[in-house]
Design an enzyme around this catalytic site. Sequence first.
Site, mmCIF file in Angstrom:
data_model
loop_
_atom_site.group_PDB
_atom_site.id
_atom_site.type_symbol
_atom_site.label_atom_id
_atom_site.label_comp_id
_atom_site.label_asym_id
_atom_site.label_seq_id
_atom_site.Cartn_x
_atom_site.Cartn_y
_atom_site.Cartn_z
ATOM 1 N N ASP A 102 8.826 44.108 -59.088
ATOM 2 C CA ASP A 102 9.584 43.461 -58.022
ATOM 3 C C ASP A 102 9.779 41.994 -58.365
ATOM 4 O O ASP A 102 9.218 41.481 -59.331
ATOM 5 C CB ASP A 102 8.806 43.619 -56.709
ATOM 6 C CG ASP A 102 9.607 43.186 -55.486
ATOM 7 O OD1 ASP A 102 10.824 42.998 -55.607
ATOM 8 O OD2 ASP A 102 8.996 43.029 -54.407
ATOM 9 N N GLU B 266 14.307 38.873 -60.329
ATOM 10 C CA GLU B 266 15.665 38.327 -60.524
ATOM 11 C C GLU B 266 15.728 37.144 -61.502
ATOM 12 O O GLU B 266 16.802 36.971 -62.093
ATOM 13 C CB GLU B 266 16.250 37.914 -59.168
ATOM 14 C CG GLU B 266 16.546 39.068 -58.246
ATOM 15 C CD GLU B 266 15.280 39.686 -57.645
ATOM 16 O OE1 GLU B 266 15.262 40.901 -57.402
ATOM 17 O OE2 GLU B 266 14.310 38.938 -57.449
ATOM 18 N N ASP C 299 15.319 45.145 -50.113
ATOM 19 C CA ASP C 299 14.776 44.881 -48.777
ATOM 20 C C ASP C 299 15.854 45.057 -47.719
ATOM 21 O O ASP C 299 16.461 44.091 -47.245
ATOM 22 C CB ASP C 299 14.203 43.462 -48.718
ATOM 23 C CG ASP C 299 13.045 43.279 -49.681
ATOM 24 O OD1 ASP C 299 12.411 44.282 -50.035
ATOM 25 O OD2 ASP C 299 12.781 42.129 -50.084
#
Length: 1754
Positions: free
Chosen positions: A1259, A1262, A1447
Amino acid sequence: MEPSAKRRRLAPKVPDPAPVAPLPPSQTQPQPPPQHPFPQGQAPPPHYVAADSVPRLPERDEFEAFARHLQDAAMYIQQQTLKPKHSGVSVLMLRWEEDTSVEPDLLALEKVFRDRYHYQVDKWAIPTVPNPSVKLGVQMASFLETARPDHLLIIYYAGHGFVGPDNKLYWACNSREDAAKLKWDGVRCLFEDAQSEILLLIDSCAVRDDAPMAGSHGAKQAIAAYTPDQIPLEPSPRSFTALLTDTLVRLSTSGRPFSIQQLYDEVRQQSQHEIVQALAKLANGSAKTPSVSHRAPVFFTLTPARGQGIVLVPLDPAAPQLQSPPNSANAESHNTWRSRISERGLSPDEVLDLALDEPRVLVCTTFVGEASSDMVFFNQWLNGPRASASRITVEGMFLGPPTMLLISMPTSVWNVVQHDKVCCFLGSINSHNMLHLYQRLVNSHPGGLPGGQDGDGPGMLKRSPSTYHNENISLYPGPQGEPPRPLGSHPGQARAAAIPAAGSRAGSGQNPPVGPKEEVEDSAEMQEAAEQLKLLSHVRPMADGTPATLGRQTVGIGDSIAVRHTGDPGTSAGAVDPGVSEASLYDGDYGTPSKAKSRKPLQKQIMKQEVRCDHCSHAPFKDLSSLRKHIASAHTRPFPCAFSFAGCTSTFGSKNEWKRHISSQHLCLQFYRCSSCPQSSADGKGNEFNRKDLFTQHLRRMHAPLAIKKAISKGDNKLQAEWDAHVKEMQTSCLVTRRQPPQRSACPKPGCQSTFEGPGSWDEWTEHVGRHMEKGEAGRLEVDKDLAKWALDEGIIESSVRQRFVEASVIVYNHDASCKVPCSDRPGVLGLEKEQGPSNYLNIDRLEAYSTTERPLSECPGYKAFNVKTSATGLTADLKLAGPACNTFGTDLESLRLEVTYETENRLHVKIQDPDELVYQVPESVFPRPTARGASSRKSALVFNYKSNPFSFSVSRARTGEVLFDSSAAQLVFQSQYLRLRTKLPENPNLYGLGEHADPFRLNTTGYFRTLWSQDSFGTPEGSNLYGNHPVYFEHRKTGTHGVFLLNSNGMDIKIDRDGKRGQFLEYNTLGGVLDLYFMAGPSPIDVSRQYAEVAGLPAMMPYWGLGFHQCRYGYRDIFEVAEVAYNYSAAGIPLETQWIDIDYMDRRRVFTNDPERFPMSLMRAFVDHLHANNQHAIVMVDPAVAYATDNNPAYLRGIEENIFLKRENGSEWLGVVWPGVSVFPDWFAANITEYWNNEFRQFFSPETGLDISGLWIDMNEPSNFPCYFPCDDPFTAAQGFPPTPPPVRSHAPRPLPGWPCEFQPEGSACKRSAEPRAIEAPETRNEAVAPWPYAMPAALRARAGGKWQGLPGRDLLFPKYAIHNKAAYMDSWNAEHGGISNKTVNTDIIHQNGLAEYDVHNLYGTMMSIQSRLAMLSRRPEQRPFIITRSTFAGAGRSVGKWLGDNFSSWEHYRGSIRAMMAFAAIYQVPMVGADVCGFASSTNEALCARWAMLGAFSPFYRNHNEYPPAISQEFYRWPIVAEAARKAIEIRYRLLDYIYTALHRQSVDGTPLINPMFYLYPNDPRTFGLELQYFYGPGLLVAPVPYEGATSVDIYMPNAIFYDWYTHKRIQGRGATIQITNQSLTDIPLFLRGGVIIPVRAKSGMTTTEVREQDFELLIPLDSEGSATGELYLDDGISLQQRGVTLITFNYRRGVLTARGNFGYKTNVKITKVTVLGANRRRDTEAEGESTVVAVDQVLTGEFEIKISDLE
């Protein structure tokens, strides 16, 4: 105290001429300074005894000179504290355009600012448009142009405020939902980095607690009417603006500076007073006052201030300047000296830092004990200082023994600690010690003393006492009979100015005798000087709490320095005539009191005739001319811009301002092009300035050598003069004439026939037209057509008309393209009266003022092709710029290289790059290039055509000639930081892809931007860039489907829009890279999907267990709660395959750690072992960021040792902020990254000693840096609150879990230890080496390769000129000038270890982490398929990982949106293991939504329930009976279909055939399927159509012209290309249909785990198509091995009652086919029958080919 031998001799003592008798007791109160006795009636002698009367000692003179010198300094510093801190104050008053209710209050406040404070005030109405932030940003930028450190900016706002659904504060023009609004966070960002100090006065709500401390320049403080939590309360009786206005009027009367805290206190007190009065009236005399809560003002700081923060004071334009003492013999030199004091002595910031924000006391204390040698107490205090400690300041330290400390503290703190008897009270203070300012005056002033030697030595306050004795001192002659005295010394000044403190020796009237001893501590003079400094630097508060500021009278210091004192007892208070100014009380003898001059008669003191302004309360003017100028500048502003017809709304109060505006903002006749900048040869790229001051500022900041800057800061006059000369020379040499002024113009006033021609005509025109405006005739002026035509020709304004001078059009402002109103109807725009008719309008549709510094894209020349060489498999050519470079967003590349390759019969590769291949390209280590088989151009399904000049190309179908891609829609632009390529599209195209996004599956085609730039996008909003990037699109036409893939990882906008002339288009706008295009011919959608898989890479095959149901939550308290969740699923009869744990398991959110109290490793291992014993699995999260901590964080220390973290240019680690707080980030291009990452996995996830996970969840890749906004230069401040506080610790399980080990039972439970746990073992594999991961990063590509593909040098990696629409930035435009592309992520100027810039590879970060994580999982268990789920992806990510959709929210919109996102990833991007967080992640779900989503999620490849941290409710399926029922039903169907799903997944991993199929994939010729996004095919044969809306019990389903069968009833449904409605769908129902012609293998029954399912026998469902036939597949393997020992792949075929099975039967299994069900077996297949099926029981093993005859069917 110091030993006597080491005491410093401040001054020698001399005998006093005569002792003075003590005064009577009645005179012990403070008296005038003691004087020598003299006969009554005689004038007092001067302070210095005459040289001829008393012998003088040099030491005495030197000390007295030093005392005067100190007094000068003290008084000067005190005078500086009374001077305004700011050289100017500007006010911007904002209100909404439609909100006129605030206008009366606004006008009153404006009047106060203008007339009482003499501030410059501008007003602006915020337009009520959908996105007013853009125009506000422009206006704010214009307002901030005046920003400089000594300029105060005040921004006032009045309007509505509310908190939106996203918990963000908004300002709006009204309370309606559709009102125009501004986000407070965005408003704050507009000014927080301005150089000036800024005060916000907000007549609305504003956030106080959440306001971050940001910015890097002046203080930013705010007073708001209320906070968001006060919105429900009653408003105050009067508006905040009215209270503010009254308070400002009240504070202005003293003329003294006041802090913003004081302003706030006054406003709040006034508000409370009026509320009490209002409530008293409301009570109407009752005994009890009604209790009503009202809103209260709030004060907060956005950017911390030095000293006392922002200070307001009325500006006095007539204030006297610092002058020389009037008794100086050398007035000119003295003037120079005094001016130097003002200019260079002290800065306002230094002086204002003296004042304290609150009353404080001064105390002294000694240490309470012996100091520790190891400083243990000091270190303990540093680790945990108390809040009150920050309010205590050490003012001084005297080394002992004993050591004494002088400490100041707030009165509130002293009230608490005074009883401890540790400190001794000395007095009250309200300012800091000023000795540091004295040293500043002594040492820093560059000028010498007037009349001295050279200017290179002594400063303004030249000597310390020790230097006065041996060096020559320049003295000024005093009055007659008095010796020369040092600079600043004057008779009687010290005694007249000294204010003795109570009990001080100087004030007692006693002058103690001085003996002949050389070493004495004191003298009366020294005490006097000390008391003087003490009084000036520590002012006691008056009785009313205000600073005394040294009293009421004035002692003049020169002509301007004045310090107020209390009156002398010997002077009558009434002796001072109130009509006389304080300065006139003292004559020119430098502070000596003189006789008060008589007051002039009143009629002589006022003007003969008061000339006042009727519009405001400005002071009277001396004549009518001054009044006219005031009205023009402050009220009427009669000079509108000459280009108001083109939209400029500026107005001016004077003709000179009007002229300057036109010249600098529109004509731009000249500009400065810096010749020192390296890019100046490229047409002055980025280095052109329209104003001289901006150019001068640029030279100082960018080109002044460091030595020059240091010398200037130190006041080196010589170097300053040299630099000034250089700047003047540059201003002359760099001045460029852009254009000549208009040579012909005419007066725009009707009836005036004046025309102007020739070189000086423009000056004549402005003077002539200006006179008309001075007469108030501006409203009658039209438009000078000569001026308009000249401006059009010069490009100053732009026309977008089809015909320029046609009688009938009107002028409109360029921003309102759709507006068609006469100019006379538009405020601020000059036009004619309506009755004059349209023939008198200027005939231009639209005129637009714009900057001409850089050439727009429309003027880019494109390229021309030459040296074209063709071959059987393609062609090559050279491209050369076809004209002058436009350099719009970067430097145009002069030469390019074109390569065209027919790689396969269905794939064409077109690449445009620089010849030297220096421009960045995606590394092959991250994206391996597909194999080119070198197909012949004659056999290709695609044809490449081109035009040479200007170059463009097209791609068309060979068979039909249909053009699929045509770049002639616009010129090719290839610049250093910007690429543009546009293709024509057919009308209303069907476009899909260009992810990741949450927008419709079929893309919008009007004004639509798809931005590719990875960001942590909580809530996955529509219209935004999300976590991943897939620059591929499919275009579907009735004639076929084709795909286009751009291999480019730079940030980009892909614009889809319609041009009125050229039609529909798609346009790439990238921040760099090359144009590397792959065209896939199709012709079917599934064909294109397969062909794209050949380019991007086939997706990885996942383990069988990965298709089971997964459960997770962020916020599990401890391992006991996780175990209880797993147990509850089992108890509820809901199959649970894998239990996940979010970052809760980590120690302080640190990766590769576990919380030793809540998730101890022993319990974690016991938990995982128990799952494995029950054939279940465990997965945990791993983030990329590693906590920046050396205290017990081995992962960080090993990373430092391996040198694998991202670094700054100086070699230090780049620091950001993620969940663990301040963090570092792995560099996936580092040489040792694979070894490091593998080692961390082997250690922490060791099956023997660590956490034996089955799969991995990655996770935040980015990468996310969400709490630290760009530039993230203070991560430690941003990290406050991270990591979050963990929940309380539980020592044992709260409830019994039957069947679980003792460790998970409550304390005291009688249980037995579980048997030795077993791990899930992989089936037997071949004894051969495991094939290496084919995409491992080659070591050769980790280092620089001679600059190839590394990126062009000289680029601005933080602030590109083209602004992509990245929503991580506050506004889209901020992605250019404000570094928005680095916001909430790693800064893009970081250079990776192999030389690549983060600017280029940002979009690859997540995929590179996926690759390394797959390698790490393989290093743990090389024989097993890794199961990895990621968040951030790039093209080709499916080769390594699966994907969850991020999310999302628990909402019906996101429930529906999960379908289209799943289709995009599985069917287009080749990431088939995809799914959303079932029931939603963010916010709390509800029973109905969760039940529907549990059903829908069962028919996505990745099926996981996951939600956010409390207070969001738990949403495990078992928590609601109806949800539990829905989950059991859906999972039962899913698990029976697992092998059908597994087979489809295997097929996609082999050839790219999608596991999930949009409707048009299987029915490409049916136009009604092209836009469907709420129904889809799971695999080739199962149609899923969930109930899409809240509260609905029916669903409309489109049925193409084909045969379908109801999954539940086997009812046959004949699709007719129409919509049918399925009704009575409860929360536990989901419509499912079998597609005729596709055989579906299913298990005979389900199971609680996938291992149990794999033991069940098979059944075959055979739904027949219209021909009575069907086909299908079944793939079997061991479900987990990376290299299979044997597999089974069966192809089923049914026709005319016979089922055949052919294929490979290599996998050994005991399961068999026990039943065959044929649906639609009747001879009439055009009818619909309930349950029309034939069931045949069989006993068929799966060991070889077979054939089954189904009797009586055909």
